[in-house]
Write a protein that holds these residues in place. Structure first.
Motif, PDB file in Angstrom:
ATOM      1  N   GLY A   1      20.657 -18.740   5.257  1.00 55.73           N
ATOM      2  CA  GLY A   1      22.053 -19.127   5.068  1.00 55.73           C
ATOM      3  C   GLY A   1      22.169 -20.426   4.298  1.00 55.73           C
ATOM      4  O   GLY A   1      21.230 -21.229   4.252  1.00 55.73           O
ATOM      5  N   THR A   2      23.317 -20.634   3.684  1.00 57.53           N
ATOM      6  CA  THR A   2      23.596 -21.882   2.977  1.00 57.53           C
ATOM      7  C   THR A   2      25.041 -22.309   3.202  1.00 57.53           C
ATOM      8  O   THR A   2      25.909 -21.487   3.484  1.00 57.53           O
ATOM      9  N   ARG A   3      25.266 -23.594   3.076  1.00 54.55           N
ATOM     10  CA  ARG A   3      26.615 -24.153   2.989  1.00 54.55           C
ATOM     11  C   ARG A   3      26.563 -25.124   1.806  1.00 54.55           C
ATOM     12  O   ARG A   3      25.989 -26.211   1.909  1.00 54.55           O
ATOM     13  N   LEU A   4      27.123 -24.704   0.673  1.00 52.24           N
ATOM     14  CA  LEU A   4      27.013 -25.465  -0.557  1.00 52.24           C
ATOM     15  C   LEU A   4      28.399 -25.871  -1.049  1.00 52.24           C
ATOM     16  O   LEU A   4      29.250 -25.015  -1.279  1.00 52.24           O
ATOM     17  N   PRO A   5      28.631 -27.177  -1.218  1.00 52.54           N
ATOM     18  CA  PRO A   5      29.924 -27.626  -1.739  1.00 52.54           C
ATOM     19  C   PRO A   5      30.039 -27.375  -3.245  1.00 52.54           C
ATOM     20  O   PRO A   5      29.101 -26.883  -3.880  1.00 52.54           O
ATOM     21  N   SER A   6      31.165 -27.727  -3.791  1.00 54.00           N
ATOM     22  CA  SER A   6      31.414 -27.484  -5.217  1.00 54.00           C
ATOM     23  C   SER A   6      30.588 -28.431  -6.088  1.00 54.00           C
ATOM     24  O   SER A   6      30.323 -29.575  -5.710  1.00 54.00           O
ATOM     25  N   PRO A   7      30.205 -27.971  -7.277  1.00 52.50           N
ATOM     26  CA  PRO A   7      29.423 -28.822  -8.179  1.00 52.50           C
ATOM     27  C   PRO A   7      30.297 -29.797  -8.960  1.00 52.50           C
ATOM     28  O   PRO A   7      31.415 -29.474  -9.353  1.00 52.50           O
ATOM     29  N   GLU A   8      29.768 -30.992  -9.171  1.00 48.93           N
ATOM     30  CA  GLU A   8      30.394 -31.975 -10.056  1.00 48.93           C
ATOM     31  C   GLU A   8      29.651 -31.948 -11.386  1.00 48.93           C
ATOM     32  O   GLU A   8      28.428 -32.104 -11.415  1.00 48.93           O
ATOM     33  N   PRO A   9      30.334 -31.779 -12.505  1.00 53.33           N
ATOM     34  CA  PRO A   9      29.656 -31.748 -13.808  1.00 53.33           C
ATOM     35  C   PRO A   9      28.939 -33.063 -14.103  1.00 53.33           C
ATOM     36  O   PRO A   9      29.468 -34.153 -13.807  1.00 53.33           O
ATOM     37  N   ALA A  10      27.761 -32.971 -14.679  1.00 54.65           N
ATOM     38  CA  ALA A  10      27.033 -34.171 -15.082  1.00 54.65           C
ATOM     39  C   ALA A  10      27.835 -34.982 -16.083  1.00 54.65           C
ATOM     40  O   ALA A  10      27.787 -36.214 -16.085  1.00 54.65           O
ATOM     41  N   GLU A  11      28.588 -34.298 -16.935  1.00 56.36           N
ATOM     42  CA  GLU A  11      29.390 -34.991 -17.942  1.00 56.36           C
ATOM     43  C   GLU A  11      30.446 -35.897 -17.306  1.00 56.36           C
ATOM     44  O   GLU A  11      30.792 -36.945 -17.857  1.00 56.36           O
ATOM     45  N   THR A  12      30.950 -35.508 -16.140  1.00 53.89           N
ATOM     46  CA  THR A  12      31.911 -36.348 -15.433  1.00 53.89           C
ATOM     47  C   THR A  12      31.257 -37.650 -14.989  1.00 53.89           C
ATOM     48  O   THR A  12      31.831 -38.737 -15.139  1.00 53.89           O
ATOM     49  N   ALA A  13      30.037 -37.541 -14.434  1.00 55.93           N
ATOM     50  CA  ALA A  13      29.312 -38.735 -14.002  1.00 55.93           C
ATOM     51  C   ALA A  13      28.996 -39.640 -15.192  1.00 55.93           C
ATOM     52  O   ALA A  13      29.041 -40.869 -15.078  1.00 55.93           O
ATOM     53  N   VAL A  14      28.693 -39.058 -16.343  1.00 49.92           N
ATOM     54  CA  VAL A  14      28.428 -39.848 -17.549  1.00 49.92           C
ATOM     55  C   VAL A  14      29.698 -40.584 -17.984  1.00 49.92           C
ATOM     56  O   VAL A  14      29.673 -41.791 -18.276  1.00 49.92           O
ATOM     57  N   SER A  15      30.803 -39.874 -18.015  1.00 49.74           N
ATOM     58  CA  SER A  15      32.056 -40.472 -18.481  1.00 49.74           C
ATOM     59  C   SER A  15      32.524 -41.602 -17.580  1.00 49.74           C
ATOM     60  O   SER A  15      33.217 -42.521 -18.025  1.00 49.74           O
ATOM     61  N   GLU A  16      32.134 -41.555 -16.290  1.00 50.57           N
ATOM     62  CA  GLU A  16      32.537 -42.576 -15.332  1.00 50.57           C
ATOM     63  C   GLU A  16      31.488 -43.678 -15.176  1.00 50.57           C
ATOM     64  O   GLU A  16      31.638 -44.558 -14.322  1.00 50.57           O
ATOM     65  N   GLY A  17      30.414 -43.607 -15.970  1.00 53.79           N
ATOM     66  CA  GLY A  17      29.402 -44.650 -15.955  1.00 53.79           C
ATOM     67  C   GLY A  17      28.416 -44.573 -14.815  1.00 53.79           C
ATOM     68  O   GLY A  17      27.680 -45.532 -14.550  1.00 53.79           O
ATOM     69  N   ARG A  18      28.375 -43.442 -14.115  1.00 52.38           N
ATOM     70  CA  ARG A  18      27.447 -43.287 -12.991  1.00 52.38           C
ATOM     71  C   ARG A  18      26.137 -42.615 -13.381  1.00 52.38           C
ATOM     72  O   ARG A  18      25.232 -42.499 -12.564  1.00 52.38           O
TER      73      ARG A  18
END
Length: 354
Positions: free
Chosen positions: A12-29
């Motif tokens: 079984g799994t419980r997996l949340p939604s993915p955050e795009p890597a591009e979002t983290a780049v745009s926010e400086g993370r």
């Protein structure tokens, strides 16, 4: 070790939604260059659901899919990599309370990213010493949240994804048979993830800033020599995997799929693909680059994905390779016995792939 009458009865799994890597780049993370180099598309992010609740949800799904009653479970092992939501606490008993209840021993494994795999390895002797039909519930759960952790930059060569995973190991039958497992460690690398310059601390996260794991690794490599580090890591990995395959009476060429940790492409290549002499398309790269590294749960989640997506057939052989800081390795060879239909609306690994 080679095993008889040990099966994987449910996953079984419980997996949340993915955050795009591009979002983290745009926010400086996340570094633009590392994003380009690692080729990761996204990382799973839980905005509020705790690691232990994701683990418990995965455990309930694995139990339902196993068809076993809670009374069959004689052992619960909960593995994790990072903070579980409280200090000086027992997350394993919380997971037990929210999955099977009862009075079976529940034990926490803080064994880094090899935790899920070593849980399987350690559960097997207990099952074989117990009654026929005995089962063990193995769970993992991690949430790499700020301020203590930056999933995109606290470490180098990978990003960290949140999620819970679970496996029900049992005697008497299941969807896959465990042919062999082997676990080993190389304490030379203990200092690779310890801040040897700073020394020990009196409490967690005293600096109030995200963990700087990459700095620890760079200092260790500078002190011991990068070639030495890479060579010894590769040799220990190959020895572990080859011993497991030999005990299972097979080899890598016979594996339909090879389930590895979900890492960035360069780290995956030099640490795993090159030493094992395997091609990228034999792994779950295209799926794993969307989840990122789910702490101790990559292998359980990866096998779940293979079954939920219908990529396996009865008789297929799959090898699961766990790698954890310290350093430690645990490998398992499994053979598919039955192909369940797990492609319904709760097949969260398929949602991530989509």
């Amino acid at each position: 070790m080679r095993w008889n009458d040990i099966y994987i009865a449910g996953l079984g799994t419980r997996l949340p939604s993915p955050e795009p890597a591009e979002t983290a780049v745009s926010e400086g993370r996340y570094s633009t260059q590392e994003c380009k180099d690692n080729e990761l598309i996204s990382a799973l992010v839980s905005e509020s659901e705790p690691a232990v609740d994701m683990a418990a949800a995965a455990g309930r799904q694995a139990m339902a899919r196993s068809g076993l009653d809670a009374e069959a479970v004689t052992l619960l092992l909960h593995a994790h990599t990072y903070h579980q939501g409280e200090d000086l606490w027992t997350p394993a008993t919380y997971v037990q309370q929210h999955t099977i209840g009862g009075s079976a021993p529940s034990i926490q494994l803080n064994h880094g990213c090899d935790g899920g795999m070593v849980a399987l390895h350690l559960a097997i002797p207990t099952l074989l010493a117990g009654p026929e039909g005995a089962a063990a519930l193995l769970t993992t759960g991690d949430r790499f949240a700020p301020p203590g952790f930056n999933r995109w930059s606290s470490d180098i060569g990978l990003a960290f994804g949140d999620g819970g995973t679970a496996m029900v190991a049992a005697r008497g039958g299941g969807v896959a048979r465990v042919l062999a497992t082997h676990s080993s460690s190389e304490p030379f690398f203990e200092g690779l993830y310890r801040d040897t310059d700073r020394g020990f601390t009196d409490a967690p996260h005293l600096a109030g800033t995200p963990l700087d794991l990459r700095g620890r690794k760079k200092r260790f490599a500078e002190r011991e020599g990068l070639d030495t580090v890479m060579g010894r890591l590769s040799a220990a990995l190959v020895e572990n995997v080859e011993q497991t395959l030999a005990e299972a009476g097979t080899d890598l060429d016979q594996m339909v799929k090879i389930v590895l940790p979900n890492l960035g492409k360069p780290l995956l290549s030099w640490q795993l693909l090159a030493p094992l002499k395997i091609d990228l398309d034999r792994t779950l790269w295209e799926w794993g680059r969307r989840t990122a590294h789910i702490g101790a749960g990559d292998q359980f989640a990866g096998l779940t994905y293979l079954l939920e997506s219908g990529q396996l057939r009865a008789g297929d052989l799959v090898v699961l390779v766990g790698v954890g800081i310290g350093y430690c390795w645990t490998t398992a060879v499994v053979q598919i016995e039955d192909v369940p239909d797990w492609s319904g609306p709760d097949a969260e690994t398929l949602r991530v792939a989509g």
